[in-house]
Design a protein around this motif. Structure first.
Motif, short mmCIF file in Angstrom:
data_model
loop_
_atom_site.label_atom_id
_atom_site.label_comp_id
_atom_site.label_asym_id
_atom_site.label_seq_id
_atom_site.Cartn_x
_atom_site.Cartn_y
_atom_site.Cartn_z
N SER A 150 7.28 56.29 -41.17
CA SER A 150 7.45 57.73 -41.43
C SER A 150 6.50 58.12 -42.55
CB SER A 150 8.89 58.06 -41.81
OG SER A 150 9.27 57.37 -42.99
N ALA A 151 5.99 59.35 -42.48
CA ALA A 151 5.03 59.78 -43.50
C ALA A 151 5.07 61.28 -43.65
CB ALA A 151 3.63 59.32 -43.14
N GLU A 152 4.83 61.73 -44.86
CA GLU A 152 4.61 63.14 -45.17
C GLU A 152 3.20 63.25 -45.73
OE1 GLU A 152 7.64 64.33 -47.84
OE2 GLU A 152 9.27 64.08 -46.39
N LEU A 153 2.36 64.06 -45.09
CA LEU A 153 0.94 64.11 -45.42
C LEU A 153 0.48 65.54 -45.62
CD1 LEU A 153 -0.26 61.62 -42.65
CD2 LEU A 153 0.16 61.07 -45.05
N LYS A 154 -0.53 65.69 -46.49
CA LYS A 154 -1.16 66.99 -46.70
C LYS A 154 -2.65 66.79 -46.81
CE LYS A 154 -1.36 71.07 -49.68
NZ LYS A 154 -0.81 71.76 -50.87
N ASP A 155 -3.40 67.47 -45.94
CA ASP A 155 -4.86 67.42 -46.00
C ASP A 155 -5.34 68.33 -47.12
OD1 ASP A 155 -7.44 66.62 -44.30
OD2 ASP A 155 -7.65 68.70 -44.96
N LEU A 156 -6.08 67.76 -48.08
CA LEU A 156 -6.45 68.51 -49.27
C LEU A 156 -7.46 69.62 -48.99
CD1 LEU A 156 -6.71 65.60 -51.86
CD2 LEU A 156 -4.76 67.05 -51.33
N GLU A 157 -8.28 69.45 -47.97
CA GLU A 157 -9.31 70.45 -47.69
C GLU A 157 -8.75 71.62 -46.89
OE1 GLU A 157 -13.49 70.77 -45.22
OE2 GLU A 157 -13.08 68.95 -46.35
N ILE A 169 -3.38 71.61 -44.41
CA ILE A 169 -2.44 71.32 -43.34
C ILE A 169 -1.44 70.28 -43.81
CG2 ILE A 169 -2.18 70.39 -41.01
CD1 ILE A 169 -4.97 71.39 -40.38
N THR A 170 -0.15 70.56 -43.63
CA THR A 170 0.89 69.58 -43.92
C THR A 170 1.48 69.09 -42.61
OG1 THR A 170 2.57 71.32 -44.09
CG2 THR A 170 1.45 70.66 -46.13
N SER A 171 1.89 67.84 -42.58
CA SER A 171 2.42 67.27 -41.35
C SER A 171 3.38 66.13 -41.66
CB SER A 171 1.28 66.75 -40.46
OG SER A 171 0.53 65.75 -41.14
N GLU A 172 4.21 65.83 -40.69
CA GLU A 172 5.12 64.68 -40.76
C GLU A 172 4.81 63.75 -39.60
OE1 GLU A 172 9.13 65.97 -40.79
OE2 GLU A 172 8.97 67.07 -42.67
N LEU A 173 4.63 62.49 -39.92
CA LEU A 173 4.30 61.47 -38.92
C LEU A 173 5.48 60.53 -38.75
CD1 LEU A 173 1.02 59.50 -38.48
CD2 LEU A 173 3.15 58.23 -38.77
N ALA A 174 5.71 60.12 -37.51
CA ALA A 174 6.76 59.14 -37.22
C ALA A 174 6.28 58.19 -36.13
CB ALA A 174 8.05 59.83 -36.79
N LEU A 175 6.69 56.95 -36.22
CA LEU A 175 6.37 55.93 -35.22
C LEU A 175 7.53 54.95 -35.17
CD1 LEU A 175 4.39 54.47 -33.28
CD2 LEU A 175 3.48 53.27 -35.28
N ALA A 176 8.15 54.83 -33.99
CA ALA A 176 9.29 53.92 -33.86
C ALA A 176 8.84 52.47 -33.98
CB ALA A 176 10.01 54.16 -32.53
N ASN A 177 7.85 52.08 -33.18
CA ASN A 177 7.33 50.71 -33.32
C ASN A 177 5.99 50.57 -32.60
OD1 ASN A 177 9.02 50.48 -30.67
ND2 ASN A 177 7.73 48.68 -30.66
N PHE A 178 5.22 49.60 -33.05
CA PHE A 178 3.92 49.26 -32.48
C PHE A 178 3.82 47.75 -32.49
CE2 PHE A 178 -0.71 48.43 -33.32
CZ PHE A 178 -1.13 48.73 -32.04
N ARG A 179 3.49 47.15 -31.33
CA ARG A 179 3.49 45.69 -31.22
C ARG A 179 2.31 45.23 -30.38
NH1 ARG A 179 7.41 41.63 -31.83
NH2 ARG A 179 7.10 39.78 -30.50
N ILE A 180 1.60 44.20 -30.85
CA ILE A 180 0.52 43.56 -30.12
C ILE A 180 0.81 42.07 -30.05
CG2 ILE A 180 -1.95 43.02 -30.05
CD1 ILE A 180 -2.49 45.55 -31.61
N GLU A 181 0.73 41.48 -28.86
CA GLU A 181 0.97 40.05 -28.68
C GLU A 181 -0.24 39.41 -28.01
OE1 GLU A 181 4.71 39.19 -26.72
OE2 GLU A 181 5.48 41.16 -27.32
#
Length: 467
Positions: free
Chosen positions: A194-201, A204-216
């Motif tokens: 989870s992330a809360e981000l703001k582009d300084l230029e 733009i503010t945004s919220e990012l979410a990712l349940a899971n990411f897996r590489i085998e």
């Protein structure tokens, strides 16, 4: 203020996670290694106590703190070496925090970091530098990672990327890495981001979410075009801002480009508001693309998949593929492919799927490719958009496009003319579906098509069906 010169130096005192002593195992040896390997020449290292827990066979240092000369501080609530000190079962660090000088909130915090079967009990900065340079990491597991992005650390991470620096905070519940080398990766798993981000230029503010990411079992990293993966999957991704969002429910990849399957589900984009934030010189192009794909709503849903497999027999091998892409409210594309193939002498299917050059030199014995296009408004909207840009009407655009198709036919042959004429027919709204069947000659090679596409195309047999 920069914490470290490069992003991988973010944990420069924390990098001491990795080297062992050479004398008899004891709490005194752990203290000596921590002082020698964790702290730099002018740094200060303190701790509350170091002791041996014989019941659990652990060597433990508590409340470890490394203070750098610039005032930056790295703290570890507990540093544990488990098992034989010279050959540890694992090293566990609890309560890691990295702070800039005079800052109470940490830039980086990790609840628990585990190194299974490390070669050493305490690692030095040089060990980490060497591992990064050689791309060689055995294993690592981390829990509850929080990274605060602000001026100093973000600029360090992105210094060479020629981009603006976001602010915010990222939290990762779980991170596991195993067997990373220049040519392979055994396992990478990231859980609950989870992330809360703001582009300084742009602001733009945004919220990012990712349940899971897996590489085998990803292999072939050092050979372009030969990569293959046993399984890779991403679930529950979203990036949401004020009045816009991008969502991807699931993405997966198994196998290689020539054998396996890949696809995505539940892609949704609502980006109409973002167009206003695009640089003025690019805004019209983005608006036009949105109009064509979404009818001006800025909302688009998509799904897609592809699947390829080999069928073996005593007479010949056969490569069979199928796939589809759906842009809801815009268009859909489906394809099937059935190719009987003779591989170069001495080549196995496994070798061919990992080496594109071998497939390019294989001999195809006929076979066919079927591509079906169904329009849900995209091409008619393209005619409308072109007419608006040219200040004319749709009939004129369609007439001009048809004339261009006929001109190209003089250069590329009648088959291209038929294909483009059929697409113009759909643009005009007279048809909605086009199916193209391509029959390959026997024998035929991909190298022929690559070296002489125009001459090879003349050998192909096309049939068209409009509905």
């Amino acid at each position: 203020m920069h914490v470290f010169a490069k992003s991988w130096r973010l944990t420069t005192g924390l990098s001491a996670l990795l080297l062992s002593g050479t004398v008899s195992a004891s709490s005194e040896q752990l203290e000596a290694d921590l002082r020698q390997r964790m702290a730099g020449e002018n740094d200060r290292l303190t701790f509350s106590r170091i002791y041996e827990d014989e019941a659990t066979q652990r060597y433990i240092a508590e409340e470890v703190a490394i203070t750098h000369t610039n005032g930056d501080v790295i703290t570890i609530e507990r540093y544990s070496v488990e098992g034989d000190y010279e050959r540890p079962d694992q090293v566990v660090m609890d309560g890691i925090a990295v702070r800039e000088a005079a800052q109470s909130a940490p830039l980086l915090s990790i609840a628990t970091l585990i190194l299974p079967e490390p070669p050493r009990a305490v690692f030095s900065t040089e060990d980490v530098d060497q591992a990064v340079e050689n791309v060689a990491f055995k294993a690592m597991t981390a829990r509850d990672i929080t990274l605060r992005l602000d001026g100093g650390i973000t600029e360090s991470v992105l210094d060479d990327m020629n981009t603006t620096y976001p602010e915010g905070q990222i939290h990762i519940s779980g991170f596991t890495l195993e067997g990373l080398s220049r040519n392979a990766l055994q396992l990478l798993e990231i859980e609950d981001v989870s992330a809360e981000l703001k582009d300084l230029e742009s602001g733009i503010t945004s919220e990012l979410a990712l349940a899971n990411f897996r590489i085998e079992q990803l292999v072939g990293l050092d050979s372009a075009g030969e990569e293959s993966v046993e399984h890779a999957e991403l679930n529950g991704f979203s990036l949401i801002g004020d009045n816009w969002q991008a969502v991807l429910e699931r993405l997966w990849v198994n196998g290689s480009s020539y054998s396996g399957d890949a696809g995505f589900e539940g892609a949704y984009f609502d980006v109409a508001e973002l167009i206003h934030l695009v640089p003025p010189e690019d805004r019209q192009a983005f608006q036009s693309l949105s109009n064509v794909l979404t009818g001006g709503t800025g909302q688009l849903r998509a799904n897609g998949y592809s699947h390829s497999r080999w069928e073996e027999s005593s007479k010949e091998n056969r490569l069979i593929s199928e796939g589809a892409l759906t842009l809801t409210g815009a268009a859909g594309l489906e394809f099937t492919m059935n190719l009987p193939i003779t591989l170069p002498a001495g080549t196995t299917i496994e070798q061919a799927t990992r080496n594109p050059a071998l497939l390019e030199s294989a001999t195809l014995h006929g076979g066919d490719l079927v591509v079906a296009y169904s329009d849900e408004g995209m091409l008619p909207r393209l005619a409308t958009e072109l007419a608006a840009q040219q200040g004319g009407n749709e009939e004129r655009v369609i007439s001009q496009t048809l004339a261009q198709a006929q001109q190209l036919g003089q250069l590329f042959g009648p088959q291209v003319t038929k294909l483009m004429t059929a697409m113009v027919d759909i643009m005009a709204g007279y048809s909605q579906q086009l199916t193209v069947n391509v029959g390959l000659p026997n024998p035929f090679t991909l190298n022929q098509l690559i070296m002489n596409p125009m001459g090879s195309a003349e050998q192909l047999r096309f049939t068209f069906e409009l509905k």
